[in-house]
Write an enzyme that holds these catalytic residues in place. Sequence first.
Site, PDB file in Angstrom:
ATOM      1  N   ASP A 108       0.785  -1.241   0.000  1.00  0.00           N
ATOM      2  CA  ASP A 108       0.000   0.000   0.000  1.00  0.00           C
ATOM      3  C   ASP A 108       0.815   1.287   0.000  1.00  0.00           C
ATOM      4  OD1 ASP A 108       0.908   0.211   2.699  1.00  0.00           O
ATOM      5  OD2 ASP A 108      -0.860  -0.848   3.439  1.00  0.00           O
ATOM      6  N   HIS A 123       6.561  -7.623  -1.336  1.00  0.00           N
ATOM      7  CA  HIS A 123       5.485  -8.007  -2.255  1.00  0.00           C
ATOM      8  C   HIS A 123       5.149  -6.905  -3.265  1.00  0.00           C
ATOM      9  CE1 HIS A 123       4.101 -11.093   0.989  1.00  0.00           C
ATOM     10  NE2 HIS A 123       5.147 -11.499   0.303  1.00  0.00           N
ATOM     11  N   CYS A 155       0.150  -3.044 -22.487  1.00  0.00           N
ATOM     12  CA  CYS A 155       1.339  -2.187 -22.458  1.00  0.00           C
ATOM     13  C   CYS A 155       1.444  -1.397 -23.764  1.00  0.00           C
ATOM     14  CB  CYS A 155       2.582  -3.079 -22.279  1.00  0.00           C
ATOM     15  SG  CYS A 155       4.141  -2.231 -22.496  1.00  0.00           S
ATOM     16  N   SER A 196       1.557  -8.794  11.645  1.00  0.00           N
ATOM     17  CA  SER A 196       1.655  -9.910  10.690  1.00  0.00           C
ATOM     18  C   SER A 196       1.327 -11.221  11.386  1.00  0.00           C
ATOM     19  CB  SER A 196       3.062 -10.003  10.088  1.00  0.00           C
ATOM     20  OG  SER A 196       3.150 -11.160   9.273  1.00  0.00           O
TER      21      SER A 196
END
Length: 260
Positions: A108, A123, A155, A196
């Site tokens: 994020d 990630h 793309c 986590s």
Amino acid sequence: METLEKKIHKLAQLIVDSDHIVALTGAGMSTESGIPDFRSPETGLWTKKDPYEFASINSYRANASKNLGSMLELGLTIFKSRPNKGHRSLTKLQRMGKLEGVMTQNIDRLHQKAKTKNVVEFHGNVMEAKCMQCRNVFPITTMVNQALKGKEPICEECNGLLKPNAVFFGEALDSKDLAAADGMLKNCDLLIVLGSSLVVYPVAFYPHKAISGGARLAIINIQETDMDSSADVVIHEKIGEVLPKVVNLVQTKIKEKPKE
Ligand SMILES: NC(=O)c1ccc[n+]([C@@H]2O[C@H](COP(=O)([O-])OP(=O)(O)OC[C@H]3O[C@@H](n4cnc5c(N)ncnc54)[C@H](O)[C@@H]3O)[C@@H](O)[C@H]2O)c1
Ligand SMILES: [Zn+2]
């Protein structure tokens, strides 16, 4: 049982006594910014959909536009989100010289928005798009318009399929990020795990790695984790409620500490 206040003092003292502190953060770091995590009971994304399905590279290849449809809600929530007290406390700790860097599972970008420096993203993130063919990276806006129209995002350089630049289930982690995290851990004498569940590998190995390298371990997480019994301090409370208190206490203790 130690009281919460005692644990807060213990963690603050550990921070004062440590010289190379690293934070390892997960989705629980950002729930107080309104972004659901995966595994919290009732509110976690896992309770609503199967992430192996909606965030897996195979199902994305098979039907990108359908997959993007299910990701859009989470994506829009992330774009609108702001750092919370927990993110800001880490920045404050870093400015006090008490945090080397952050390794995060989050996609994020909220640590960077809170101006924390030296952030390793295991990630990736969803603020960028990546071409699966030429590997070029673009701002996420490149693909959002196409996705909103229900089209496969393509793309502009090579006509390859674009995907959010986050690691999907079934994809390998970037070796550069793993090396950067290992580098951060080299001299680490205190690893603080925040929000986590420590069940997603290889990231869940890092507390083990830190301990075997001689570091202390602290955990702030609402739910229990498998590493609780190996930690020096475990606090089962909300990060945004506890971390600012810990950091304020560190600040007081540093001011009071006699100069060597
Ligand atoms: N914000 C994000 O970027 C985001 C959101 C959802 C999922 N993910 C991805 O999903 C995977 C999930 O693994 P994970 O271990 O990071 O998350 P997880 O959902 O498996 O675990 C989150 C943990 O945080 C705890 N928690 C929730 N809110 C908390 C709070 N305010 N204070 C303290 N603890 C809190 C929960 O009890 C839970 O144990 C990651 O790989 C990540 O990439 C990221
Ligand atoms: Zn391309």
